[in-house]
Write an enzyme that holds these catalytic residues in place. Structure first.
Site, PDB file in Angstrom:
ATOM      1  N   ASN A 168      -9.504   7.875   3.728  1.00 23.04           N
ATOM      2  CA  ASN A 168      -9.273   7.561   5.143  1.00 23.04           C
ATOM      3  C   ASN A 168      -8.828   9.227   5.606  1.00 23.04           C
ATOM      4  O   ASN A 168      -8.043   9.256   6.638  1.00 23.04           O
ATOM      5  CB  ASN A 168      -8.263   6.664   5.890  1.00 23.04           C
ATOM      6  CG  ASN A 168      -9.014   5.240   5.438  1.00 23.04           C
ATOM      7  OD1 ASN A 168     -10.132   5.082   5.051  1.00 23.04           O
ATOM      8  ND2 ASN A 168      -8.316   4.349   6.229  1.00 23.04           N
ATOM      9  N   GLN A 197       0.846  -1.168   0.073  1.00 18.81           N
ATOM     10  CA  GLN A 197      -0.001  -0.094   0.014  1.00 18.81           C
ATOM     11  C   GLN A 197       1.048   1.168   0.104  1.00 18.81           C
ATOM     12  O   GLN A 197       1.619   1.363   0.980  1.00 18.81           O
ATOM     13  CB  GLN A 197      -0.903  -0.090   1.356  1.00 18.81           C
ATOM     14  CG  GLN A 197      -1.897   1.047   1.214  1.00 18.81           C
ATOM     15  CD  GLN A 197      -2.830   1.353   2.315  1.00 18.81           C
ATOM     16  OE1 GLN A 197      -2.297   1.710   3.258  1.00 18.81           O
ATOM     17  NE2 GLN A 197      -4.266   1.289   2.181  1.00 18.81           N
ATOM     18  N   ARG A 232      -7.819   2.242  -2.601  1.00 20.20           N
ATOM     19  CA  ARG A 232      -8.759   2.209  -1.683  1.00 20.20           C
ATOM     20  C   ARG A 232      -9.219   3.526  -1.290  1.00 20.20           C
ATOM     21  O   ARG A 232      -8.835   4.766  -1.418  1.00 20.20           O
ATOM     22  CB  ARG A 232      -7.531   2.015  -0.222  1.00 20.20           C
ATOM     23  CG  ARG A 232      -8.724   1.604   1.075  1.00 20.20           C
ATOM     24  CD  ARG A 232      -7.915   1.303   2.186  1.00 20.20           C
ATOM     25  NE  ARG A 232      -8.814   0.523   3.010  1.00 20.20           N
ATOM     26  CZ  ARG A 232      -8.600   0.384   4.287  1.00 20.20           C
ATOM     27  NH1 ARG A 232      -7.355   0.886   4.923  1.00 20.20           N
ATOM     28  NH2 ARG A 232      -9.318  -0.011   5.309  1.00 20.20           N
ATOM     29  N   TYR A 242      -6.343  11.013   4.011  1.00 24.13           N
ATOM     30  CA  TYR A 242      -4.990  11.141   3.829  1.00 24.13           C
ATOM     31  C   TYR A 242      -4.769  12.013   2.693  1.00 24.13           C
ATOM     32  O   TYR A 242      -5.677  12.487   2.238  1.00 24.13           O
ATOM     33  CB  TYR A 242      -4.063   9.875   3.896  1.00 24.13           C
ATOM     34  CG  TYR A 242      -3.823   9.350   5.116  1.00 24.13           C
ATOM     35  CD1 TYR A 242      -3.523   9.976   6.216  1.00 24.13           C
ATOM     36  CD2 TYR A 242      -4.561   8.099   5.433  1.00 24.13           C
ATOM     37  CE1 TYR A 242      -3.437   9.144   7.500  1.00 24.13           C
ATOM     38  CE2 TYR A 242      -4.775   7.148   6.446  1.00 24.13           C
ATOM     39  CZ  TYR A 242      -4.162   7.823   7.834  1.00 24.13           C
ATOM     40  OH  TYR A 242      -4.213   7.590   9.070  1.00 24.13           O
TER      41      TYR A 242
END
Length: 370
Positions: free
Chosen positions: A181, A102, A230, A183
């Protein structure tokens, strides 16, 4: 009625064949305590123990020094890190597992402490107004970040590309672009954290531009069918990200565009907080986005064996990622197969630095032997 568990059926994601659909979610564990922030023997043991997963997605690996926002995270930007990850991937492969890296940049979700006193970078100078820990464990308030220039955006895109090339060198089976999320990439998506008036802000196309530039940079090292991404469409009240009436239409647009790319998968999170009383956010992410996205859809957040099998059986997802359950159950797919009880996790050791709560959770057989 068939007793077949959907989670345990094989699936091909892009060019990668998986033995089951029980995915180990990316989990920040803060165990890279050496001077290079490189994976060591602890990481090798931890990931190898969990090689029964259909796919392991590594902890978020920082793409550069600028990407940092947490202590002791194993990055993917220097040679020592590449060599450390090489030992991890080799061990996972020898144990019959598959593993993606990731690629992570935290953007404004950081502190000047991680950047020699300089401001973290972000799309706009908007403080997430949250509390983070520095490398000494001290809690500090975030600050308004530095708004990236177009040149700095190009530099950061190149850093994602360099990290993707490093992941290839390290022997990973593919990469996941962390665009979720709260970021950096998510900060470009959100119209509260991104108030730019140039070609990176405003319209859906402009707010998605940075993501697609990163995707193109990653594709210089990897074919699309070895790349996942994601997303967390209904993130609200976390790291300063707030949903607005434009949020779900933006993600509808983004996910629709992803149909033009032959990705291995799109990995989505159900809401981290209760958004049922917010009429412009979606409470059931899998159900909403399944009709929109035509490729492999991975879903996560709070699933167990029963709900994981159900979401696949209902046709709302193809794979399910498990986080906390994989921390405390290294043999999670085996436990699912036997419909065995799962062990509880110890939250106090999620981000500690030793082996406790990391490599010392027993398998079902080890439990029985004791």
């Amino acid at each position: 009625m068939s007793d077949k568990q959907e989670l345990l059926q094989p699936i091909k994601i892009g060019a990668v064949q998986l033995k089951n659909r029980v995915i180990m979610a990316p989990l920040t564990r803060c165990r890279a305590t050496n001077e290079h922030q490189a994976p060591d023997q602890k990481h090798i043991d931890y990931y190898t123990q969990r090689a029964g997963a259909g796919l392991i997605i590594s902890e978020g690996s920082e793409v550069s020094e600028k990407a940092r926002g947490y202590p002791f995270v194993a990055g993917i930007f220097n040679e020592a890190q590449v060599e450390g990850w090489k030992k991890v991937t080799e061990s996972v492969h020898n144990a019959g597992g598959k593993i993606f890296c990731q690629l992570w940049h935290v953007g404004r979700t950081s502190l000047p402490d991680y950047h020699d006193g300089q401001l973290p970078w972000a799309p706009s100078a908007v403080d997430p107004e949250t509390e983070l820990r520095n490398a000494k464990g001290e809690k500090k308030q975030t600050v308004a970040p530095h708004a990236m220039s177009k040149e700095e955006i190009k530099q950061t895109v190149a850093e994602f590309g360099h990290a993707a090339a490093n992941a290839k060198k390290a022997g990973f089976d593919g990469v996941e672009i962390h665009s979720s999320n709260g970021y950096l990439i998510h900060q470009f998506f959100n119209n509260k954290s991104n108030v730019r008036t140039d070609e990176y802000g405003g319209t859906n196309e402009n707010r998605a531009r940075f993501f697609f530039e990163v995707l193109e940079a990653v594709k210089e090292s990897w074919p699309e069918n070895h790349i996942g991404c994601r997303l967390n469409p209904s993130l609200h009240g976390v790291f300063g990200i707030e949903g607005t009436p434009d949020t779900i239409p933006f993600f509808d647009y983004l996910v629709s565009r992803l149909n033009d790319h032959d990705l291995a998968y799109v990995h989505m999170s159900e809401p981290f907080t209760d958004v049922s009383d917010i009429d412009f956010l979606e409470s059931d992410i899998a159900k909403h986005f399944r009709p929109i996205y035509k490729g492999n859809l991975m879903i996560n957040n709070e699933f167990d064996r029963e709900s994981g099998n159900k979401v696949i059986a209902n046709g709302n997802a193809d794979l399910v990622a498990f986080g906390k359950l994989f921390i405390s159950n290294p043999d999670l797919p085996h436990r699912f197969e036997l419909k065995a009880e799962t062990a509880d996790w110890n939250q106090d050791t999620f981000y500690s630095q030793g082996r406790e709560g990391y490599t010392d959770y027993p398998t079902l057989e080890e439990e029985k032997a004791n």
